[in-house]
Structure formats: C-alpha cells, structure tokens
Design a protein around this motif. Structure first.
Motif, PDB file in Angstrom:
ATOM      1  N   UNK C  81       0.812  -1.114   0.090  1.00 11.37           N
ATOM      2  CA  UNK C  81       0.165  -0.127  -0.060  1.00 11.37           C
ATOM      3  C   UNK C  81       0.889   1.277   0.074  1.00 11.37           C
ATOM      4  N   UNK C  82       1.765   0.962   0.464  1.00  4.97           N
ATOM      5  CA  UNK C  82       2.921   2.598   0.755  1.00  4.97           C
ATOM      6  C   UNK C  82       3.301   2.821  -0.670  1.00  4.97           C
ATOM      7  N   UNK C  83       3.251   1.765  -2.419  1.00  5.91           N
ATOM      8  CA  UNK C  83       3.288   2.580  -3.398  1.00  5.91           C
ATOM      9  C   UNK C  83       2.413   3.488  -3.508  1.00  5.91           C
ATOM     10  N   UNK C  84       3.071   4.911  -3.122  1.00  7.39           N
ATOM     11  CA  UNK C  84       2.044   5.841  -3.454  1.00  7.39           C
ATOM     12  C   UNK C  84       2.196   6.069  -4.860  1.00  7.39           C
ATOM     13  N   UNK C  85       2.896   5.802  -5.553  1.00  8.05           N
ATOM     14  CA  UNK C  85       3.675   6.573  -7.372  1.00  8.05           C
ATOM     15  C   UNK C  85       2.509   5.791  -7.962  1.00  8.05           C
ATOM     16  N   UNK C  88      -0.858   6.398  -7.756  1.00  7.45           N
ATOM     17  CA  UNK C  88      -0.907   7.632  -8.874  1.00  7.45           C
ATOM     18  C   UNK C  88      -1.141   6.941 -10.489  1.00  7.45           C
ATOM     19  N   UNK C  89      -0.484   5.964 -10.725  1.00 12.27           N
ATOM     20  CA  UNK C  89      -0.753   5.330 -11.893  1.00 12.27           C
ATOM     21  C   UNK C  89       0.137   5.107 -12.752  1.00 12.27           C
ATOM     22  N   UNK C  90       1.684   4.861 -11.968  1.00  9.48           N
ATOM     23  CA  UNK C  90       2.417   5.368 -12.490  1.00  9.48           C
ATOM     24  C   UNK C  90       2.955   3.294 -12.983  1.00  9.48           C
ATOM     25  N   UNK C  93       7.470  -0.710 -15.122  1.00 12.52           N
ATOM     26  CA  UNK C  93       8.623  -0.153 -15.839  1.00 12.52           C
ATOM     27  C   UNK C  93       9.088   1.278 -15.036  1.00 12.52           C
ATOM     28  N   UNK C  94       8.637   1.831 -14.623  1.00 15.61           N
ATOM     29  CA  UNK C  94       8.714   3.614 -14.228  1.00 15.61           C
ATOM     30  C   UNK C  94       9.384   3.480 -12.901  1.00 15.61           C
TER      31      UNK C  94
END
Lengths: 313, 313, 313
Positions: C81-85, C88-90, C93-94
């Motif tokens: 859950x910590x993957x805030x990015x 945001x739709x990242x 790959x990015x």
C-alpha cells in the motif's frame, strides 16, 4: 565487563529482584559513559533484532530500533497489519518459530495480554515485551525508574506522586511494582472512580510502603516526583462527572512553580491536555529527557538479555 | 574538506543564497567523485536519520534512505498511518521532541503546509523538508537544479521550458525560484487556465529574468531544457476543456526529435501519459538519471546539514 | 571463490539447469560454513537491496532482509500500500527504473503473474522474484530443494510425497519442476478434485520420472519425504465434499510415527490445521528448520546474482 543477569527475557516487572534492578540501572549508566566515549558501535555487531509490532506503537518501536542500531546491531521490522500470515490464521507460536530462524533477539508488541510470555516460551532467543494489551510494558517502567534515579541521584527516600488515571494506567501499575523494592513514599492523586486498584494497595501495605490517596491535585507539592498520566473520557460512565473533573487534573506551570520541593514532572507521553506546554521550559520537566533515557535503558536491556561482554571504560 | 553551509535545516527554496546553491552543487559533485573512489561509506558512520513520512512518498523516502545508507549512516523509518501517537492527539512539537531523543537528523514529509518549519523550530537536530502539503519540496528543486547543471555543464545562459500544470505544480514553482539566481531565460507552456501564478511573473520581472508564456507546446523546440509535468484532470472545472487540451500536452519521440537544440527532457516522475515511453531511449531523456542525481544531492544535503568533514579526494 | 552462475535474475524454476541447482546447493553449504566461521559480514558490504513487496508477505520479506543483513549488506524496504506512485498510475517499468537508481539488487513480490519478468527486463540490476501472483515463487522451491538435500544428505534415490492441494499449490508445482532434474520417485496424495494438473503429469512422463496418484493419506508411509500443504475450503464448489475430506488430510503425530521410513515432514508454512502441533517435537518435523534454510539459500542467491567473490574457508 559482563554484568550478571539471570533472565533470558523481559516479560513482566514482577520478574525482577532488587539486584536485577540495580544491574539494569548501573548497566544503563555504564552504557551512557561508553556512548560518550564512542565505544558502543561494535557491542552488538552481527546481532539482528526483530522488531515485531502486532499493533502500532511508533514511540516504543523507534526507541528499541535506535537502541539496537546505536549498539551496532541490525534490525528487521514489521508492524501490525503487515503480518499477512497471521491473517491466514497462523498462531503466535508458529510466527515465533519462524522469527527464531531469522533473529538473535525479538521485541514484541501485541494486543493480547500474556502473548509475550507465550512468545518467550516458544523460542530460545530472548524476547522483550514491548507491551501486551492490558498486560505489562516492563521497559516503560524500567525507563521511568531510571529517569527518577538519574534525575534525583537516588530512589530511596523519595516521595513520589502519581496523578491521573490510576485505575487503568498500565505504566503506573508497573512502575509502582518496581518501586516497592525501594524505600519510598507514594501519593496517589486521582478521582475516586480512577483510584489505584485494591491489589496494589494490599501489596504496598504488605511491604510496609507508606502511601496516601487523595483527590487533591495540590498533594504533589511536597513530593519529589510527580508522574502525570491522562484521564481518558472513555473511562467515565457519567460524562458529567468527566466534565467536572477533567480540568482539575491539568498540570500547568503555575501549579508546578507552587511546589515546595521543586517537583520533577514525568509523563509517559503522548500527552493531550493533562500537562500544559508551558511546563516544557521548566527544568522540572523531565518528560522529554525520559524519551532519551528510554533509548539508554533499552540499550542496557538488549545487552543484558544477549549476555554480551561490554568494553572497558 | 568541510564545505561552508550556514543552515541547520532545509525547509524552503527561498532560504538559499546563490553561494549556498553553488555549495550544494559542488558538494554533490564532490560526493560523486568520493563514491567512485569508494570513500563515502564512513562519512556518516554512527549517525542516525529518522525518516518521518506522515504521508506516503515512496520515491522520496527511498531516495533519502539510500543516501543515508550509502554514507554509512543508519535509518529509523516510519510512514503515515503508523504514527499511533498522532492518532492519540499528540502534537507535531511533542513528536519531534521524541525524535530528537533518538536521531541525529530527521527527514519529514507532512500533509500540512508549514509543518516542517514547526518541526525544525522544535528541535536542535537538522530537519529536512521532504514536502509539506501545498508548501515546498526543496530537495526536489535542488535535484532538478543539479540535473540541469550536470547534464548541460552550466546553468547560466540556458533557455528552459516548463510544460504542463504551471499553476499548481509545486516542483515547478520551487525550481523557478532557484533558477532566479542564474542568468537564464524561461518559457512557460501551459493551457491558460494552468498558467504560472502572477506572483512568479512579478518576481521574474523584478529580477530582470526574460520569460515568455504560450499555449503552444512546440515552443520548447528552441529551449535547452524542457521540464514536463502532468496536467491533472481534477484541476479543470470544464471537463470538455480538459478533453480538448489533454492531448496537446503530450511529449513524444517525434516532438522531441523535432527540437532544434537537442532539448533535454526532464520530469519529476511519476508520469502518467504526458510523456510517452518512446522518449525513454533518446539520450535527451534525463528523467531516470534525475532519480540517481536525487540520491547524490540528498547525500550532499545530509553532509551539509550535519556539518561533517568529508574525506580528501 | 566465485561460483559460476549464468543468470542475472531469479525469476522462474524453469530457468535452472541441473548444474545451476548444484551451484545453488553447494553455495548455500559454503555460506553456512562461512557463517560458522564469522566470515559473511563483509561479503555484501556497500551493497544495497531494495525489498519491494507490492503485497504483504512478512515471512518472505524478513527472510530476504535477514539474508542481506547477515551478509553485511543494507536494505531499503517498502510494502504494498505504500507505493503511493503506483496509486498515481505509475507503471512497474517506471518504478523499477527509479529503484535501479537506488539499489544494487531488488527482491520483488507482486500480485500479478509475470511482473517479476517485466521488472527484470526493465533494469540492469539483478531481480529476484519473491512470488508473483499465480506465477512462480522460485526461492521457496529452492529452499525446499535445499531442505531435502540437507536433511537427507542426497536427493537422488528419494521417494517424495506431496500432500494436500496439488492443483493450485504454487510451491508444490515449482518444487516438482526442480525435482525433475533428479532421480526421484513421486507420490501425489490429494482429493481427486485437487489432483496435480495434467501438464505436470505429462512432464514427469516425458522425463521418465516414476509417480503415483492416490487419495490415501497413508501412502506417505513408505516415502522419505512428505511435503504437506493446506486444503483450502474456498477451492471446493461442493462444501459437503470439503467437509468430508478436510479431516482425511490432517497429518498428526500418530500418522507420522506409523511411517515405515521415518518420513521427513515438510511444510511451506503458514499452516492452519492440516499439520498438527503434536508433530512439532518429532525429529521428522523439518518445517521450522526450513525457515532457517530459507535464509541460507537466499544468502546464496544474493551472492550468486551479484557475482561476488566469497572468502576462503
């Protein structure tokens, strides 16, 4: 130097003899000296601590992790909701058998009373109880004890006030237990509904420790130490009673300045409004120093449980 | 080698003089050289950084933690919801007094604007603002500045385009502020509704920095650098307007290849669709290198705030 | 000593040749010896591992982090859950391009099958798959293989039973694949509805590996190893069928003691009730030792992927 310490685990304030407490206090002192000499960084090198917080307690977790890192040790860490295997129905016993395969020592915080004892009996590595539900939080009591010792230079001979919720306050119960090993006098200041439980009064009488109970907040004025805790609204059945009382138990600057013995103000933190921020700048305010002592005491406990040799001073 | 740096904390891009910026850029360069020589691993040995993310920002948190670990330092870390004491009503002031007892430096991300300044004034340890709500995110601006410097060999004399949401884009605002210390030309490319705020136009005029504003995406073709940001649907009251505009502000390979000055493409990341993945393989694409420079710049900031001696090259 | 290992990443049990498996087993043995000699603490000094758990798996995460720390390496860590990015739709790959800027190696757990392969192809640093959805969990299979090898002294010549949910059990599928490199005999014990899929039966036949299928739990009595897994209620369409079967597949002490070959009992853990706690004290119970071998095998995999030189014994 290797202090004598007969325990594998830190579970309960009742487990300590007077001699154990003296060992903990003196080892803490010793480690503070070593820190000043930059001699702590290799003491727990190659040791790994598991920080197992089945419920959140940021303050306690960071304090233990800081202690471990300052001793050169390493940390693996996890907090409550992350225990995916628990949600799959794993028992604490099985979880601990796994942790034993990873770590050299484990700190455990758990919502269920008695769980740290279960954890300790499951494994051969040392277990430190960082709070188990309505049960104990022995390292908080030990750091409170050390704070008194460090700030006052002694524990014997002191008159110590406890203020606030003395009925449910776990930290107060644990500290009272530790203080029964010393020659102290106690003053319990609380609304009647939140008085110290009968079991503690009995134990104090049995050990011939003088104490008084009062609702009057000013009773701390002739005490050496005042240990302040919060009065929680949810403890009151009668909300009018809460409203009547809540402001009687607020320690502020003018109250502190009126004390006759330059009373040391302690608080386990976090505080809400039972302790005004205008007290913060007084030299009496020991509560932020308590946080630092917490790290020092936990460093001592890690060393004692792991039975490591300490460098010479 | 100990660079001169007059600040305890990193709070706001306005705090830096031109000389400070030069110190940050040159210290970053110096640390990159030290890394190549494997000389960074003891610089912050025995230092402990608290990573305090009251809201999630994985990219920024991992970047700071990497920087600290690469310098031989240690990290205690916590993310938002874990601040159990906050949920009990603890103030940021009290939380920071606790952290001061544990760590030598703290990085703080907080949803409320101005909170990093409050944190910094509460404690004597250095505080680095890793983003506070609608407020600033100075380390992002500094790594953007370093990226331009590193990739272009200079900042003076460059023509820099900003593309996307220039009205709400915090990273753009902070970078514009830093660039006013240099002899640059700026081009602001955005829908009219998302134009750079008047306050920034005023400041640029006051400092005699040449700039133009346009809706035409092709305006970046004669710029040395194009800093791309996302246009967020939620910023538009008129959704038809959003639908009309969203595809005009997508940077793709053919657009980049048409640029006359081999424009360097930057992006703070994460991107969504305003920057096509077909740009990734062009040498112009600096945005993934930006992430690496972020670690380098943060290493420099940790060293500068902690005022440590750096090893000789 | 630098073992030959032709892979950058650990993605899939199919990637390994018999020679690779031998290298992994012997490197694990070698590292256990180095640990006893206190020689592992500098092997991955200055290396940083990113622990990327897009979904929770505390056991696996702590095992990898322990492995890295025991080798003197450092860890940056994040859970789901910590993957805030990401929110945001990242793209993955990015995210991985960012991680590449920070870490020297990454361990990735992701709910989507195939994601670890995408991650590996995005970056030049080694990627270790710690489970991707319905896909593989190769390090679990490798530690299972090592457990058999370590406990039995050999793999060739053994008769190995698999008990429980053989249809959906990912760990069993991966281990079966690895075992096809050895001269073993297999016994698949499960309700018919949860039988091993046809694809595996085909592969075994193709490789001339003898196997039998049965519903009779007692079939493990003449096996050298019994690998027990859970039968999950949610797998059954017919709940009556589940009720009928669930107690037939419970391994308890008396069943184990009745085995003719002193069968080694393995389990990937966590267990629920398919494996009674009264088995724990038998020397046959290998499942808690498995957890420790997991750390050892992961230490080997980290060293092999990073192609580091190992100290002499």
């Amino acid at each position: 130097m290797k202090p004598e310490f007969p325990h594998k685990d830190i579970i309960d304030p009742d487990q300590f003899s007077k001699k154990d407490l003296e060992t903990i206090l003196s080892t803490t002192e010793y480690l503070i000296t070593l820190q000043k000499q930059n001699k702590t960084q290799n003491i727990l090198k190659n040791y790994l601590m598991a920080s197992l917080f089945f419920e959140s307690s940021t303050r306690t977790r960071l304090s233990f992790e800081t202690a471990m890192l300052r001793l050169g040790g390493q940390v693996i860490s996890t907090v409550g909701f992350q225990f995916s295997s628990i949600s799959k129905g794993e028992t604490l016993y099985d979880t601990m058998k796994m942790i034993e395969a990873y770590a050299d020592i484990a700190v455990i915080r758990h919502p269920v009373e008695g769980s740290s004892r279960i954890a300790a009996s499951a494994v051969s590595i040392p277990i430190i109880n960082a709070g188990d539900g309505a049960g104990h939080h022995p390292t908080q009591a030990l750091l409170d004890l050390y704070t008194i010792y460090k700030e006052k230079g002694t524990i014997d001979g002191l008159k110590i006030a406890f203020i606030g919720d003395l009925k449910f306050g776990r930290t107060i119960h644990s500290l009272v237990k530790l203080l029964t090993h010393y020659d102290v006098e106690m003053v319990f200041i609380s609304p009647i509904d939140l008085a110290i439980p009968e079991a503690y009064r009995k134990e104090l009488k049995k050990k011939n420790i003088e104490f008084e109970e009062t609702e009057d907040i000013k009773a701390f004025w002739d005490c050496d130490v005042a240990y302040v805790t919060r009065i929680q609204e949810e403890r009151f059945v009668d909300k009018d009673e809460y409203e009547r009382l809540k402001n009687s138990y607020v320690i502020n600057k003018s109250l502190v300045l009126a004390s006759k013995k330059n009373t040391l103000i302690m608080h386990p933190l976090p505080r809400v409004n039972e302790l005004s921020t205008d007290v913060d700048d007084l030299p009496n305010a020991a509560y932020f120093r308590q946080a630092r002592y917490g790290v020092d005491v936990r460093m001592a406990l890690l060393c004692l449980c792991l039975k490591v040799e300490l460098p010479d001073i």
